[in-house]
Design an enzyme around this catalytic site. Sequence first.
Site, mmCIF file in Angstrom:
data_model
loop_
_atom_site.group_PDB
_atom_site.id
_atom_site.type_symbol
_atom_site.label_atom_id
_atom_site.label_comp_id
_atom_site.label_asym_id
_atom_site.label_seq_id
_atom_site.Cartn_x
_atom_site.Cartn_y
_atom_site.Cartn_z
ATOM 1 N N ASP A 44 12.650 -4.967 48.265
ATOM 2 C CA ASP A 44 11.637 -4.689 47.239
ATOM 3 C C ASP A 44 10.245 -5.047 47.748
ATOM 4 O OD1 ASP A 44 13.627 -3.844 45.647
ATOM 5 O OD2 ASP A 44 13.441 -5.433 44.128
ATOM 6 N N TYR A 47 9.002 -2.436 50.027
ATOM 7 C CA TYR A 47 8.647 -1.251 49.224
ATOM 8 C C TYR A 47 7.279 -1.449 48.566
ATOM 9 C CZ TYR A 47 8.968 2.314 45.553
ATOM 10 O OH TYR A 47 8.712 3.367 44.718
ATOM 11 N N SER A 93 23.986 14.028 13.439
ATOM 12 C CA SER A 93 24.658 12.745 13.238
ATOM 13 C C SER A 93 25.970 13.028 12.502
ATOM 14 C CB SER A 93 23.759 11.786 12.475
ATOM 15 O OG SER A 93 23.328 12.396 11.296
ATOM 16 N N LEU A 94 26.658 11.994 12.114
ATOM 17 C CA LEU A 94 27.980 12.183 11.514
ATOM 18 C C LEU A 94 28.011 11.617 10.109
ATOM 19 C CD1 LEU A 94 30.160 11.033 14.547
ATOM 20 C CD2 LEU A 94 29.896 13.364 13.714
ATOM 21 N N GLU A 127 38.390 9.392 18.587
ATOM 22 C CA GLU A 127 37.738 8.681 19.703
ATOM 23 C C GLU A 127 37.016 7.457 19.158
ATOM 24 O OE1 GLU A 127 34.783 11.428 21.061
ATOM 25 O OE2 GLU A 127 36.265 12.919 21.656
ATOM 26 N N ARG A 150 18.223 11.298 21.859
ATOM 27 C CA ARG A 150 18.421 12.092 20.651
ATOM 28 C C ARG A 150 17.108 12.289 19.893
ATOM 29 N NH1 ARG A 150 19.701 10.852 15.260
ATOM 30 N NH2 ARG A 150 20.756 12.582 14.271
ATOM 31 N N GLU A 185 27.317 9.012 25.215
ATOM 32 C CA GLU A 185 26.732 7.750 24.768
ATOM 33 C C GLU A 185 26.438 6.858 25.963
ATOM 34 O OE1 GLU A 185 26.579 7.845 21.473
ATOM 35 O OE2 GLU A 185 26.183 5.807 20.784
ATOM 36 N N LYS A 301 37.449 14.442 15.198
ATOM 37 C CA LYS A 301 36.883 15.792 15.393
ATOM 38 C C LYS A 301 37.989 16.826 15.298
ATOM 39 C CE LYS A 301 33.635 13.766 18.635
ATOM 40 N NZ LYS A 301 33.220 13.600 20.027
ATOM 41 N N LYS A 325 34.151 4.277 9.615
ATOM 42 C CA LYS A 325 33.497 3.031 10.029
ATOM 43 C C LYS A 325 34.397 1.817 9.818
ATOM 44 C CE LYS A 325 29.521 3.248 11.041
ATOM 45 N NZ LYS A 325 28.235 3.668 10.526
ATOM 46 N N CYS A 428 2.158 -5.633 -11.861
ATOM 47 C CA CYS A 428 2.479 -5.237 -10.486
ATOM 48 C C CYS A 428 1.821 -6.223 -9.522
ATOM 49 C CB CYS A 428 1.953 -3.827 -10.241
ATOM 50 S SG CYS A 428 1.921 -3.377 -8.500
HETATM 51 S S1 IVH Z 1 30.215 13.064 18.353
HETATM 52 C C1 IVH Z 1 28.047 16.440 16.238
HETATM 53 N N1 IVH Z 1 31.601 11.130 19.413
HETATM 54 O O1 IVH Z 1 27.610 8.417 16.723
HETATM 55 C C2 IVH Z 1 28.675 15.157 16.543
HETATM 56 N N2 IVH Z 1 29.468 10.605 18.503
HETATM 57 O O2 IVH Z 1 26.736 8.995 13.924
HETATM 58 C C3 IVH Z 1 28.094 14.503 17.706
HETATM 59 N N3 IVH Z 1 28.808 8.278 18.761
HETATM 60 O O3 IVH Z 1 24.629 10.110 17.348
HETATM 61 C C4 IVH Z 1 28.542 13.130 17.891
HETATM 62 N N4 IVH Z 1 30.624 7.614 19.818
HETATM 63 O O4 IVH Z 1 25.431 8.469 19.117
HETATM 64 C C5 IVH Z 1 30.467 11.460 18.798
HETATM 65 N N5 IVH Z 1 32.919 9.530 20.438
HETATM 66 C C6 IVH Z 1 31.797 9.865 19.812
HETATM 67 C C7 IVH Z 1 30.772 8.937 19.548
HETATM 68 C C8 IVH Z 1 29.618 9.344 18.879
HETATM 69 C C9 IVH Z 1 29.441 7.249 19.342
HETATM 70 C C10 IVH Z 1 27.495 8.200 18.096
HETATM 71 C C11 IVH Z 1 26.483 9.210 18.577
HETATM 72 C C12 IVH Z 1 26.010 9.921 17.357
HETATM 73 C C13 IVH Z 1 26.436 9.010 16.270
HETATM 74 C C14 IVH Z 1 26.694 9.806 15.018
#
Ligand code: IVH
Length: 705
Positions: A44, A47, A93-94, A127, A150, A185, A301, A325, A428
């Site tokens: 380092d 460098y 997101s999910l 998963e 993202r 991820e 999925k 969750k 208030c």
């Molecule tokens: S699938 C359209 N698979 O969870 C679906 N997401 O709440 C795309 N995450 O933003 C996501 N493990 O950061 C998927 N095995 C997994 C995951 C995963 C973690 C996160 C991901 C996403 C968030 C959704």
Amino acid sequence: MSTADAPVATLTPIEARLELERLASAIARHDHAYHVLAQPVISDAEYDALVRRNAAIEARFPEFVRPDSPSRRIGAAPAEGFRKVRHAVPMLSLDNAFTDEDVREFASRLRRFLGLAADEPVAMVAEPKIDGLSIALRYENGRFVQGATRGDGTEGEDVTANLRTLADLPRTIVGAPRVLEVRGEVYMTKADFLALNARQESAGDRVFANPRNAAAGSLRQLDPRVTATRPLSLFAYALGEVSEPVADSHWHFLDHLRQWGFKVNPLAKLCPDADAVLAFYHQIGNDRAGLAYDIDGVVYKVDRFDWQARLGTKDRSPRWAIAHKFPAEQARTRLKAIHISVGRTGVLTPWAELEPVNVGGVVVSRATLHNEDDIRRKDIRAGDTVVIQRAGDVIPQVVGPVSDQPRGRGEYSIRAALTPPGGDHPVCPACGSHAARAENEAVWRCTGGLVCPAQAKERLIHFASRDAFDIEGLGEKNIEFLWDKEYIRQPADIFRLGEENRVRLQKLENFEGWGKRSVEKLFAAIDARRTVPLERLIYALGIRQVGEATAKRLARHYVSFCHWREAMEAAAAGDDEAYRDLTSIEDIGPSVAADLLAFFAEEHNTTALDKLVAQLRRIDDARAAHTGGSPIAGRAVVFTGTLATMTRQEAKARAEALGAKVVGSVSRKTDYVVAGTDPGSKATEAQKLGVPILTEQQWLDLVKG
Ligand code: IVH
């Protein structure tokens, strides 16, 4: 002595040019060895000496600074931040499930939507849900060309250089389509996280609250050399843009990912039905603590890609996946005091100031207390020892006092807390206007409306926030600052800040923390938002109960700003037809409608809206933004009878995704009636009114075209 050793002060111009050329290529070579090959050939210190020598020569001969100079590459990044990247396919997101029941309901929803028999199994891949940050990795002709975070799902940050430093990232892949975007991820294992924090601590650097923060902080380093020192890992799990199909199911897609050299979570499992995914969930729940990395749930999925395509997506999440969750993480701490904050709609929300405590890896010092009834029901008092819980990204909550500890001071009363000493009514805390609790409402509100600075300020913060106008550099702190200086009072003022107002601008530059550059950047960011999609404008107004999803529905229904505006004013003025049209929109019932119309009935609101619109360049129609000129955008469609190729729900979702309004009954305003078998009275009605009637096939041809 060769030129490479000669002191900078003695270099002739020709030697300097040659030396800069040599240094540029040497430093590029060492960068590659370090970041890409992970095999540095010099130390380092050596460098750094090259970089310093390059800088010294450039300082003496500025006219010779090369376009590919290493000083440009290394020095430029920090000030500018990351380049923005628009995702070709949005990063969604999910939806969440919390109980086994939620998951069974999800499975039957899938079956209903697809029109499958009750006993037809819907295979799913389960998963672990990795607690890291999602990224998109783009490959062109088998080479890794771009990696992005993202961000807000539509636009992320370009972190390509940083991602190249990850050992788990394949740089080239064989046998992939021409364009392939893999999503996954980035995370840090628990062991790597602890070791990193130990290193940080002994070096006197910041330590991270949890592996997720450590991973995010490491990936978002402006200098990729820092990222390279951080132990980041990667699991691939999803597909983004792709130039040709790669598989017929998620399970087969995971096989491809492995063949291409990606790490795929070895625990991923193909499950034939809901019972199997639930068994997997409970198994993982038991093993959770022993895993090398943090997970916060399990993702399910739908396996078949053709079913995924039919199921499609809702506003921000796919219908074909869900995150189950794990239960919230809890901790105990002392509740030091109860405060009250004023939200942008005037709601007075009590919140708890806590002795800082680590809840599942995050340090928490504030928690929401929701409302008066909740506090009373749980009997929460200042001074109590309480249980705090954090469920995912949700703001931490106070579960309640623990019974084995001494109780705090007397019972809490929000009325008493809002009544000043010697005063006779609650006020208030921000503006001193009357505070009141409406009869059938759970919350107290400030009656100060726009005179209440807290409300106006909160509204402005909301207005500029990411999902609304998304004005970069105009966060909470800067809005407070501009508010306190009396530069902004309403949204339009934001757009007038720079215009014709040189004096103010110059004054601004003299304030602490507002350098010339940041002021210029802020004005550029504001200018960039003079063009705005209608749905964002509606959401940004901060009307009660009009969140993002409702704003989007309104935008799609009315298509243009003028239409929307006219319709709202008409409905507010008592026009029955306009009101019925409004409440025909999905999820807009009398209560949401009442809030919308209350907004338009207030003259100061419509005046503020006019002033804002006068500042904008363009408000993009919802149709243009979402449906790319689809032939049914903005059309009112009625489905009737039994459809052969899709369920009614699926037909409705598809039509709406293309910008159509799906309505329940036929009127003169209906554009098409789509009739399946046994169409019944709606078709007769359509005939009578002269509304075009399409067969299912004609409809499919229309939407395809
Ligand atoms: S699938 C359209 N698979 O969870 C679906 N997401 O709440 C795309 N995450 O933003 C996501 N493990 O950061 C998927 N095995 C997994 C995951 C995963 C973690 C996160 C991901 C996403 C968030 C959704």
